[in-house]
Scaffold this active site. Structure first.
Site, mmCIF file in Angstrom:
data_model
loop_
_atom_site.group_PDB
_atom_site.id
_atom_site.type_symbol
_atom_site.label_atom_id
_atom_site.label_comp_id
_atom_site.label_asym_id
_atom_site.label_seq_id
_atom_site.Cartn_x
_atom_site.Cartn_y
_atom_site.Cartn_z
ATOM 1 N N SER A 108 77.167 44.054 68.952
ATOM 2 C CA SER A 108 78.193 43.840 69.616
ATOM 3 C C SER A 108 78.026 44.843 70.891
ATOM 4 C CB SER A 108 79.543 44.265 69.332
ATOM 5 O OG SER A 108 79.898 45.605 69.015
ATOM 6 N N SER A 110 80.296 47.145 72.473
ATOM 7 C CA SER A 110 81.119 48.398 72.748
ATOM 8 C C SER A 110 80.362 49.606 73.021
ATOM 9 C CB SER A 110 81.927 48.529 71.326
ATOM 10 O OG SER A 110 81.169 49.232 70.635
ATOM 11 N N LYS A 165 79.478 54.997 67.410
ATOM 12 C CA LYS A 165 80.331 55.519 68.565
ATOM 13 C C LYS A 165 79.842 57.084 69.009
ATOM 14 C CE LYS A 165 83.459 52.221 68.121
ATOM 15 N NZ LYS A 165 83.311 51.095 68.653
ATOM 16 N N SER A 268 86.217 48.687 73.405
ATOM 17 C CA SER A 268 85.768 49.355 72.050
ATOM 18 C C SER A 268 86.990 49.550 70.987
ATOM 19 C CB SER A 268 84.958 50.518 72.660
ATOM 20 O OG SER A 268 84.762 51.311 71.334
#
Length: 303
Positions: A108, A110, A165, A268
């Site tokens: 994805s 994010s 992240k 996100s």
């Protein structure tokens, strides 16, 4: 952003395969192989005795019969042969991905513009300490995650999922994110405006900035059409350490936990929504793109 390792819980699959092939290899090396040797020696002794008798009677014997017999007697069954061949390879892969480097795929957007959909990345498993595979229990502490690190971890709400992240807050930090600008311990993070970023998947432009987080310079994105406030944050552990308002939020990071955010800030789902990442959930530090089949030029390290 969430993503899963290859074949789901691949660590468990590798562990089981390593144990099964390893047990078969061990049994063949120290028990079954020796048993075949003993049976072969007995059969060959009978063969030699019978041939000696035939030779004494003047019967001519076929050459190579003894070698062929010994080969057939000592030959491993197919299931043992394949297990013995695969064991060292599987064991090596299990060791490498459990203690050194593990591959992941980004599904994805994010972490745009740092990581793209389809990026195949490597994660350093020993930077933050040595952990036992499967149960992810730390047995040796080395370095602690630092602000700016791109980190892979077990999603707190579903540890079977791996997330990636950027670390923006370490234990004890006061994180404030209002009007899409980050402040850490009362000090505003430095931003530099960059040309707008085209998201080719969404066919849309986003505001792009260079962000310097504890000396780690990286790019982030903002979507002007998205609001600054956090929509429907979850009821996560230690939520009382966070306050939310129309301009954003403020959180104090508890001991042995970390605050994570995606670089694509308005696209996100991260610690703003589901809370802090405990130290026991850490998988490792992402550091290298080893392939993107849609864009091979992306191969290389990143911050």
């Amino acid at each position: 952003m969430s993503f899963q390792s290859i074949l789901g819980n691949f660590s468990l699959i590798l562990f089981v395969l390593t144990m099964v092939t390893g047990v078969i290899w061990f049994l063949d090396m120290f028990i079954l192989g020796k048993q075949r040797r003993l049976n072969a020696d007995k059969a060959l002794a009978d063969f030699d005795q019978r041939n000696a008798k035939l030779s004494a009677e003047g019967i001519r014997l076929q050459e190579g019969g003894r070698v062929e017999l010994e080969f057939n007697l000592l030959k491993q069954p197919a299931w043992i042969e394949y297990s013995g061949s695969f064991f060292p390879v599987i064991a090596m892969v299990f060791f490498l991905r459990s203690f050194l480097y593990e591959p992941f795929k980004i599904p994805s957007s994010s972490m745009l513009p740092t990581l793209y959909v389809g990026d195949l990345i490597l994660v350093n498993k020993f930077t933050y300490g040595i952990r036992l595979p499967i149960i992810n229990k730390k047995v040796l502490s080395l370095n602690d995650p630092q602000r700016g690190d791109v980190m892979v971890f077990k999603y707190p709400e579903n540890p079977s999922l791996d997330y990636i992240k950027r670390v923006v807050g370490v234990p004890g930090d006061k994180i404030v994110y209002r009007n899409k600008r980050l402040t850490v311990n009362g000090q505003e993070v430095v931003y530099e405006t960059l040309p707008d970023f085209l998201d080719e998947e969404r066919l849309s432009y986003s505001n792009q900035f260079s962000e310097s987080l504890s000396g780690v310079k990286h790019r982030i994105l903002n979507d002007v059409q998205m609001p600054a406030f956090v929509r429907d944050p979850h009821q996560f552990p230690k939520r009382e350490l966070c306050t939310y308002d129309d301009a954003g939020f403020a959180c104090t990071v508890p001991e042995a936990q970390y605050f994570m955010m995606g670089d694509n800030r308005d696209n996100s789902l991260d610690s703003r929504y589901w809370g802090f990442v405990p130290d026991q959930n850490i998988v490792g530090k992402a550091f290298f793109i080893w392939m993107n089949f849609s864009s091979p030029k992306r191969i290389g390290s990143f911050q």
